[in-house]
Write a protein that holds these residues in place. Structure first.
Motif, PDB file in Angstrom:
ATOM      1  N   LEU A 174       0.852  -1.188   0.000  1.00 12.06           N
ATOM      2  CA  LEU A 174       0.000   0.000   0.000  1.00 12.06           C
ATOM      3  C   LEU A 174       0.892   1.243   0.000  1.00 12.06           C
ATOM      4  O   LEU A 174       1.779   1.370   0.837  1.00 12.06           O
ATOM      5  CB  LEU A 174      -0.896  -0.017   1.247  1.00 12.06           C
ATOM      6  N   LEU A 175       0.676   2.113  -0.969  1.00  9.99           N
ATOM      7  CA  LEU A 175       1.428   3.365  -1.025  1.00  9.99           C
ATOM      8  C   LEU A 175       0.477   4.526  -0.777  1.00  9.99           C
ATOM      9  O   LEU A 175      -0.564   4.642  -1.423  1.00  9.99           O
ATOM     10  CB  LEU A 175       2.107   3.522  -2.386  1.00  9.99           C
ATOM     11  N   TYR A 176       0.879   5.369   0.164  1.00 12.75           N
ATOM     12  CA  TYR A 176       0.030   6.491   0.545  1.00 12.75           C
ATOM     13  C   TYR A 176       0.641   7.802   0.073  1.00 12.75           C
ATOM     14  O   TYR A 176       1.833   8.050   0.249  1.00 12.75           O
ATOM     15  CB  TYR A 176      -0.134   6.518   2.058  1.00 12.75           C
ATOM     16  N   LEU A 177      -0.198   8.606  -0.517  1.00 12.48           N
ATOM     17  CA  LEU A 177       0.239   9.903  -1.007  1.00 12.48           C
ATOM     18  C   LEU A 177      -0.931  10.855  -0.858  1.00 12.48           C
ATOM     19  O   LEU A 177      -2.023  10.579  -1.327  1.00 12.48           O
ATOM     20  CB  LEU A 177       0.606   9.766  -2.492  1.00 12.48           C
ATOM     21  N   ASN A 178      -0.686  11.951  -0.193  1.00 14.85           N
ATOM     22  CA  ASN A 178      -1.804  12.841   0.094  1.00 14.85           C
ATOM     23  C   ASN A 178      -2.055  13.816  -1.048  1.00 14.85           C
ATOM     24  O   ASN A 178      -2.227  15.002  -0.825  1.00 14.85           O
ATOM     25  CB  ASN A 178      -1.526  13.609   1.384  1.00 14.85           C
ATOM     26  N   ARG A 179      -2.049  13.320  -2.265  1.00 16.54           N
ATOM     27  CA  ARG A 179      -2.226  14.232  -3.380  1.00 16.54           C
ATOM     28  C   ARG A 179      -2.753  13.461  -4.575  1.00 16.54           C
ATOM     29  O   ARG A 179      -2.100  12.561  -5.088  1.00 16.54           O
ATOM     30  CB  ARG A 179      -0.873  14.831  -3.736  1.00 16.54           C
ATOM     31  N   ARG A 180      -3.946  13.826  -5.001  1.00 20.71           N
ATOM     32  CA  ARG A 180      -4.483  13.121  -6.164  1.00 20.71           C
ATOM     33  C   ARG A 180      -4.104  13.877  -7.423  1.00 20.71           C
ATOM     34  O   ARG A 180      -3.526  14.969  -7.360  1.00 20.71           O
ATOM     35  CB  ARG A 180      -5.986  12.933  -6.025  1.00 20.71           C
ATOM     36  N   GLY A 181      -4.422  13.296  -8.563  1.00 19.04           N
ATOM     37  CA  GLY A 181      -4.020  13.891  -9.835  1.00 19.04           C
ATOM     38  C   GLY A 181      -2.707  13.288 -10.296  1.00 19.04           C
ATOM     39  O   GLY A 181      -2.160  12.378  -9.661  1.00 19.04           O
ATOM     40  N   PHE A 182      -2.188  13.819 -11.414  1.00 19.57           N
ATOM     41  CA  PHE A 182      -0.948  13.272 -11.960  1.00 19.57           C
ATOM     42  C   PHE A 182       0.255  13.966 -11.325  1.00 19.57           C
ATOM     43  O   PHE A 182       1.160  13.340 -10.806  1.00 19.57           O
ATOM     44  CB  PHE A 182      -0.936  13.451 -13.482  1.00 19.57           C
ATOM     45  N   ALA A 183       0.242  15.282 -11.360  1.00 16.62           N
ATOM     46  CA  ALA A 183       1.349  16.038 -10.786  1.00 16.62           C
ATOM     47  C   ALA A 183       0.799  17.315 -10.187  1.00 16.62           C
ATOM     48  O   ALA A 183      -0.182  17.873 -10.682  1.00 16.62           O
ATOM     49  CB  ALA A 183       2.379  16.367 -11.863  1.00 16.62           C
ATOM     50  N   PRO A 184       1.423  17.787  -9.106  1.00 14.22           N
ATOM     51  CA  PRO A 184       0.925  18.986  -8.443  1.00 14.22           C
ATOM     52  C   PRO A 184       0.845  20.199  -9.361  1.00 14.22           C
ATOM     53  O   PRO A 184       0.003  21.060  -9.169  1.00 14.22           O
ATOM     54  CB  PRO A 184       1.919  19.227  -7.321  1.00 14.22           C
ATOM     55  N   THR A 185       1.725  20.273 -10.364  1.00 18.12           N
ATOM     56  CA  THR A 185       1.549  21.387 -11.291  1.00 18.12           C
ATOM     57  C   THR A 185       2.431  21.245 -12.540  1.00 18.12           C
ATOM     58  O   THR A 185       3.192  20.290 -12.668  1.00 18.12           O
ATOM     59  CB  THR A 185       1.818  22.747 -10.605  1.00 18.12           C
ATOM     60  N   LEU A 186       2.266  22.182 -13.453  1.00 18.16           N
ATOM     61  CA  LEU A 186       3.114  22.278 -14.646  1.00 18.16           C
ATOM     62  C   LEU A 186       4.119  23.395 -14.409  1.00 18.16           C
ATOM     63  O   LEU A 186       3.786  24.423 -13.821  1.00 18.16           O
ATOM     64  CB  LEU A 186       2.275  22.659 -15.865  1.00 18.16           C
ATOM     65  N   PHE A 187       5.326  23.224 -14.949  1.00 22.87           N
ATOM     66  CA  PHE A 187       6.395  24.145 -14.618  1.00 22.87           C
ATOM     67  C   PHE A 187       7.277  24.339 -15.848  1.00 22.87           C
ATOM     68  O   PHE A 187       7.508  23.400 -16.613  1.00 22.87           O
ATOM     69  CB  PHE A 187       7.193  23.526 -13.465  1.00 22.87           C
ATOM     70  N   CYS A 188       7.743  25.570 -16.036  1.00 24.78           N
ATOM     71  CA  CYS A 188       8.674  25.833 -17.129  1.00 24.78           C
ATOM     72  C   CYS A 188      10.058  26.034 -16.520  1.00 24.78           C
ATOM     73  O   CYS A 188      10.271  26.981 -15.753  1.00 24.78           O
ATOM     74  CB  CYS A 188       8.258  27.089 -17.896  1.00 24.78           C
ATOM     75  N   SER A 189      10.983  25.144 -16.849  1.00 23.66           N
ATOM     76  CA  SER A 189      12.297  25.235 -16.196  1.00 23.66           C
ATOM     77  C   SER A 189      13.142  26.352 -16.813  1.00 23.66           C
ATOM     78  O   SER A 189      14.153  26.753 -16.258  1.00 23.66           O
ATOM     79  CB  SER A 189      13.025  23.894 -16.265  1.00 23.66           C
ATOM     80  N   GLU A 190      12.728  26.890 -17.967  1.00 24.56           N
ATOM     81  CA  GLU A 190      13.469  28.003 -18.580  1.00 24.56           C
ATOM     82  C   GLU A 190      13.218  29.309 -17.833  1.00 24.56           C
ATOM     83  O   GLU A 190      14.140  29.994 -17.426  1.00 24.56           O
ATOM     84  CB  GLU A 190      13.047  28.182 -20.052  1.00 24.56           C
ATOM     85  N   CYS A 191      11.938  29.633 -17.670  1.00 27.53           N
ATOM     86  CA  CYS A 191      11.628  30.948 -17.101  1.00 27.53           C
ATOM     87  C   CYS A 191      10.966  30.876 -15.729  1.00 27.53           C
ATOM     88  O   CYS A 191      10.735  31.899 -15.102  1.00 27.53           O
ATOM     89  CB  CYS A 191      10.748  31.746 -18.052  1.00 27.53           C
ATOM     90  N   GLY A 192      10.652  29.666 -15.253  1.00 22.67           N
ATOM     91  CA  GLY A 192      10.083  29.552 -13.914  1.00 22.67           C
ATOM     92  C   GLY A 192       8.567  29.715 -13.856  1.00 22.67           C
ATOM     93  O   GLY A 192       7.980  29.731 -12.780  1.00 22.67           O
ATOM     94  N   TRP A 193       7.914  29.790 -15.030  1.00 27.90           N
ATOM     95  CA  TRP A 193       6.452  29.901 -15.037  1.00 27.90           C
ATOM     96  C   TRP A 193       5.824  28.673 -14.385  1.00 27.90           C
ATOM     97  O   TRP A 193       6.314  27.549 -14.548  1.00 27.90           O
ATOM     98  CB  TRP A 193       5.984  30.045 -16.491  1.00 27.90           C
ATOM     99  N   ILE A 194       4.759  28.887 -13.613  1.00 25.74           N
ATOM    100  CA  ILE A 194       4.036  27.776 -12.974  1.00 25.74           C
ATOM    101  C   ILE A 194       2.553  27.927 -13.290  1.00 25.74           C
ATOM    102  O   ILE A 194       2.032  29.047 -13.323  1.00 25.74           O
ATOM    103  CB  ILE A 194       4.229  27.792 -11.443  1.00 25.74           C
ATOM    104  N   ALA A 195       1.887  26.808 -13.537  1.00 27.88           N
ATOM    105  CA  ALA A 195       0.444  26.863 -13.824  1.00 27.88           C
ATOM    106  C   ALA A 195      -0.318  27.177 -12.545  1.00 27.88           C
ATOM    107  O   ALA A 195      -0.469  26.325 -11.681  1.00 27.88           O
ATOM    108  CB  ALA A 195      -0.021  25.537 -14.417  1.00 27.88           C
ATOM    109  N   ASN A 196      -0.766  28.414 -12.433  1.00 31.90           N
ATOM    110  CA  ASN A 196      -1.500  28.834 -11.245  1.00 31.90           C
ATOM    111  C   ASN A 196      -2.978  28.995 -11.534  1.00 31.90           C
ATOM    112  O   ASN A 196      -3.372  29.281 -12.665  1.00 31.90           O
ATOM    113  CB  ASN A 196      -0.951  30.177 -10.743  1.00 31.90           C
ATOM    114  N   CYS A 197      -3.765  28.844 -10.480  1.00 30.22           N
ATOM    115  CA  CYS A 197      -5.189  29.111 -10.601  1.00 30.22           C
ATOM    116  C   CYS A 197      -5.375  30.621 -10.688  1.00 30.22           C
ATOM    117  O   CYS A 197      -4.710  31.385  -9.986  1.00 30.22           O
ATOM    118  CB  CYS A 197      -5.942  28.562  -9.409  1.00 30.22           C
ATOM    119  N   LEU A 198      -6.291  31.042 -11.556  1.00 29.03           N
ATOM    120  CA  LEU A 198      -6.513  32.476 -11.695  1.00 29.03           C
ATOM    121  C   LEU A 198      -7.341  33.040 -10.546  1.00 29.03           C
ATOM    122  O   LEU A 198      -7.372  34.236 -10.323  1.00 29.03           O
ATOM    123  CB  LEU A 198      -7.234  32.763 -13.013  1.00 29.03           C
ATOM    124  N   ARG A 199      -8.021  32.145  -9.816  1.00 26.94           N
ATOM    125  CA  ARG A 199      -8.925  32.621  -8.774  1.00 26.94           C
ATOM    126  C   ARG A 199      -8.431  32.305  -7.375  1.00 26.94           C
ATOM    127  O   ARG A 199      -9.021  32.728  -6.398  1.00 26.94           O
ATOM    128  CB  ARG A 199     -10.308  32.014  -8.988  1.00 26.94           C
TER     129      ARG A 199
END
Ligand code: ADP
Ligand code: ZN
Length: 731
Positions: free
Chosen positions: A424-449
């Motif tokens: 049994l593996l426990y992880l307190n986070r559903r979905g595929f990955a916590p977010t999308l990230f651009c390693s060139e400029c540091g952009w992160i997919a944020n919620c607009l609200r």
């Protein structure tokens, strides 16, 4: 005659009415429903008292429409508990009463099981259906059916299935004196006739039962402190049996997620008595039926979640709160009560024992044990022959990690799978990955609200906000610089994918909110997990509570660190509880269990203490920290929250509110106003003011006048605000 009533409205006051014009005789008792005009509506209100005089100007005094009950639907002791709770939690009495009653009662349904039906009379029982079968076949079928359900009787709807034109046949049978109308008990699930015997109790279980039994008939709060699988539920069952044998009712509260069909079946089989179930999944009708069954005494055991603490129990003899540390006992919106704390108060007022059970008791409860308020009973060992699992730490700084799974854990999984174990593996986070990230400029997919990252959900090809529900397709290139973007971090979906690559021969099963949305899915998945079809289980909280997976021999906790440095003073307590609850899934049967906890901070003192010494030494150290920093239970908190579409409005409101509070006398500190840890959520800005007091009484004294004044502030109209007494989350 004047009637002072509570109406289901956020207004913090009662309302006075004149008794209905046709009312004669003595005054109705508090707890009775009264139909009243309220604005342009008609409302079902609850009578609080019949005062001698009123401050309402005579011209404004309206007449109640009708008194709806002959006897109160809320008994005096429950009404007084609810009025107390309304004061303590500073929540309007009308909404408190509404929260405690099934909605159907507030819409005028009868409190008594309103179902009428038909049953045999004595001549009917003696009659032989065969003698009329030729002349009146329908009547004969009815007699036979009613004979099978004698003496309870059958509802008209049930008889309707026997043929066409049922009504004349019923009338004919009634005219012959063979059947009569009767009132039916509310519909409860069918009862198993004979109780299944339980296992022979261990010495520790027997001692616990004996200690609690000795206090039947008087108030005492017990902490039943037993590791997962130590047989706490068996103790509850034995005590419930004892209560039933004495003609008493038992109330058993479990966390929202713990009220599983297996638990219900276990109680039904072992107690062979009708249970009234109360949980959030019930429809209005079912909720009403359970309430009626509890109130009529027909149900001897009430099994339910948070709001079942308000169940009517004319013959209450015992209260059990299982997993008392669980935060789902605290209502988070509206009337923010703690069902556990109210249960203790209810037991005290009704002079009955209460059992708080947990493998990982809350620090508040342990504190009550240490200062002699609660009595502690230990179940130190696992029942049967299962051993306690061993917990090890994996230092993530020293090992390679592939998609969240470290090499030592990979090797250990391999080993357990080869020996036929389940993992049994426990992880307190559903979905595929916590977010999308651009390693060139540091952009992160944020919620607009919200002040939050969007979680990547690969199967639905979406970026989703877990706070406001917003969703959009994921960017394929960085919107800022046009470079490639990558998913960062792990969610359960990604772990599932990684496992498929690492262990292609071992079927994995993911259990989280995304895979269990349809009705019945969670039961089906848990059943598949228990049957051992899946060799690896990946999941969130859902996997951790109350479920038994006898085959699981290895538990991996993938991201322990979130809890260590959380924003809340309770973070480390939560983490310890989660680790042990997840660990408790391992090795429940014959297999000894192993637990691996991955962390970047292996030398964190509280984590070390937990792993090397166990929960109680951890708890003592954590309590010392709380004492040194004056957090609960060494102080008492209330949180004034506010939110609005602009950043400034909540802060202004809280600043004004703070100004109204009497100076920092009596060991009271006002902290804030400050933006909430997640300031923006669903497009609204949130801020809070924390009130911290050395003594509960001084906190209550402050709140008693202050909350009323705060409600009248002009700034209050520009925000959404609420007060949370004894908050469990500080954001
Ligand atoms: P808990 O509520 O503490 O997690 P349970 O009461 O569910 O523990 O017991 C865990 C398992 O051990 C169950 O399968 C239960 O049937 C079994 N068990 C409990 N008490 C005994 C006992 N005295 N003898 C044998 N098995 C027991
Ligand atoms: Zn959002």
């Amino acid at each position: 005659m004047l009637l002072r009533v509570a109406v289901n409205t956020p207004l913090r006051r009662c309302f006075d009415y004149l008794a209905p014009a046709d009312h004669r005789g003595s005054a109705p008792l508090p707890g009775t429903r009264i139909s009243v005009p309220f604005g342009h509506r008609r409302e079902v209100a609850i009578l609080l008292e019949t005062p001698a005089r009123t401050d309402a100007p005579p011209a404004k005094l309206r007449r109640a429409h009708a008194i709806l009950d002959a006897t109160p639907i809320i008994p005096a002791d429950m009404l007084s508990l609810l009025r107390w709770a309304s004061e303590y939690y500073r929540h309007p009495i009308g909404e408190v009463l509404a929260a405690a009653l099934p909605a159907a009662l507030r819409h005028g349904a009868s409190p008594a099981g309103g179902r009428t039906g038909w049953r045999l009379t004595a001549p009917g029982r003696a009659a032989d259906p065969d003698t009329i079968a030729a002349r009146a076949p329908l009547q004969a079928r009815m007699l036979t059916a009613l004979g099978r359900c004698d003496p309870t009787g059958l509802a008209g709807e049930e008889l309707r299935g026997l043929g066409a034109s049922v009504r004349p046949a019923l009338r004919a049978l009634q005219a012959k004196g063979l059947i009569e109308a009767c009132s039916l008990p509310s519909s409860l699930p069918e009862v198993i006739r004979s109780a299944e015997p339980g296992p022979e109790l261990t010495a520790a279980q027997r001692e616990a039962v004996a200690a609690i039994r000795a206090d039947f008939g008087s108030f005492m709060a017990f902490l039943l402190f037993g590791v997962t699988g130590s047989g706490k539920t068996e103790v509850y069952l034995e005590l419930a049996r004892e209560a039933l044998a004495r003609g008493l009712q038992a109330l058993v509260l479990v966390p929202e997620i713990g009220l599983t069909p297996q638990l219900v079946r276990r109680f039904e089989r072992r107690l062979a008595t009708p249970l009234a179930l109360m949980h959030s999944g019930l429809g209005d009708r079912e909720r009403l039926e359970s309430w009626r069954a509890a109130r009529s005494g027909q149900a001897r055991v009430v099994l339910g979640t948070r709001s079942a603490v308000f169940a009517p129990l004319p013959e209450a003899g015992l209260i059990v709160v299982d997993e008392e540390h669980d935060t789902s006992y605290k209502q988070q919106d509206g009337f923010k009560y703690s069902a556990r704390d109210l249960a203790v108060l209810r037991a005290r007022r009704e002079r009955i024992p209460i059992v708080l059970g947990s493998a990982t008791p809350s620090l508040e409860t342990l504190h009550n044990v240490y200062r002699g308020r609660y009595r502690r009973l230990d179940l130190p060992e696992r029942a049967g022959c299962a051993n306690q699992p061993r917990i090890e730490i994996v230092d993530l700084r020293h090992h390679a990690v592939q998609e969240g799974i470290s090499t030592p854990l990979v090797l250990r999984i391999q080993g357990h799978l080869e020996r036929g174990g389940q993992v049994l593996l426990y992880l307190n986070r559903r979905g595929f990955a916590p977010t999308l990230f651009c390693s060139e400029c540091g952009w992160i997919a944020n919620c607009l609200r919200c002040d939050a990252h969007l979680t990547l959900h690969r199967s639905s090809h979406q970026l989703r906000c877990h706070h406001c529900g917003a969703a959009r397709p994921p960017e394929t290139a960085c919107p800022a610089c046009g470079c490639e973007v990558h998913p960062v971090g792990e969610g359960t979906q990604r772990i599932e994918d990684a496992l498929a690559r690492l262990f292609p021969a071992a079927p994995a099963l993911r259990i989280d909110r995304d895979t269990t949305q349809r009705r019945g899915q969670i039961e089906a998945k848990l059943e598949a997990a228990r049957r051992g079809e899946a060799r690896i289980l990946v999941g969130t909280q859902m996997l951790t509570k109350g479920h038994d997976f006898p085959e699981v021999s290895l538990v991996g906790i993938l991201n322990a660190d979130q809890g260590l440095f959380g924003t809340d003073f309770r973070s480390s307590e939560r983490l310890a509880q989660t680790i042990l609850q997840v660990a408790g899934r391992a090795g429940r049967a014959e297999r000894p269990g192993e637990v691996l906890v991955q962390t970047l901070y292996p030398e964190h003192p509280l984590l070390r203490k937990l792993v090397t010494e166990g929960y109680e030494p951890f708890a003592r150290a954590a309590l010392e920290e709380r004492r040194a920093t004056s957090w609960p239970p060494f102080s008492h908190l209330a949180l004034l929250r506010a939110e609005a579409p602009t950043r400034q409005a909540p802060l202004d409101f809280l600043e004004r509110a703070r100004g109204l509070a009497p100076g920092a006398a009596n060991g009271i500190a006002l902290l804030g106003p400050a933006p909430a840890p997640m300031e923006r959520r669903a497009g609204r800005f949130r801020a809070q003011l924390l009130i911290q007091a050395a003594a509960r009484a001084s906190l209550q004294r402050l709140l008693s006048d202050w909350v009323g004044q705060v409600a009248l502030l002009p700034e209050a109209r520009r925000v959404r605000w609420s007060i949370d007494v004894d908050p469990v989350e500080l954001f």
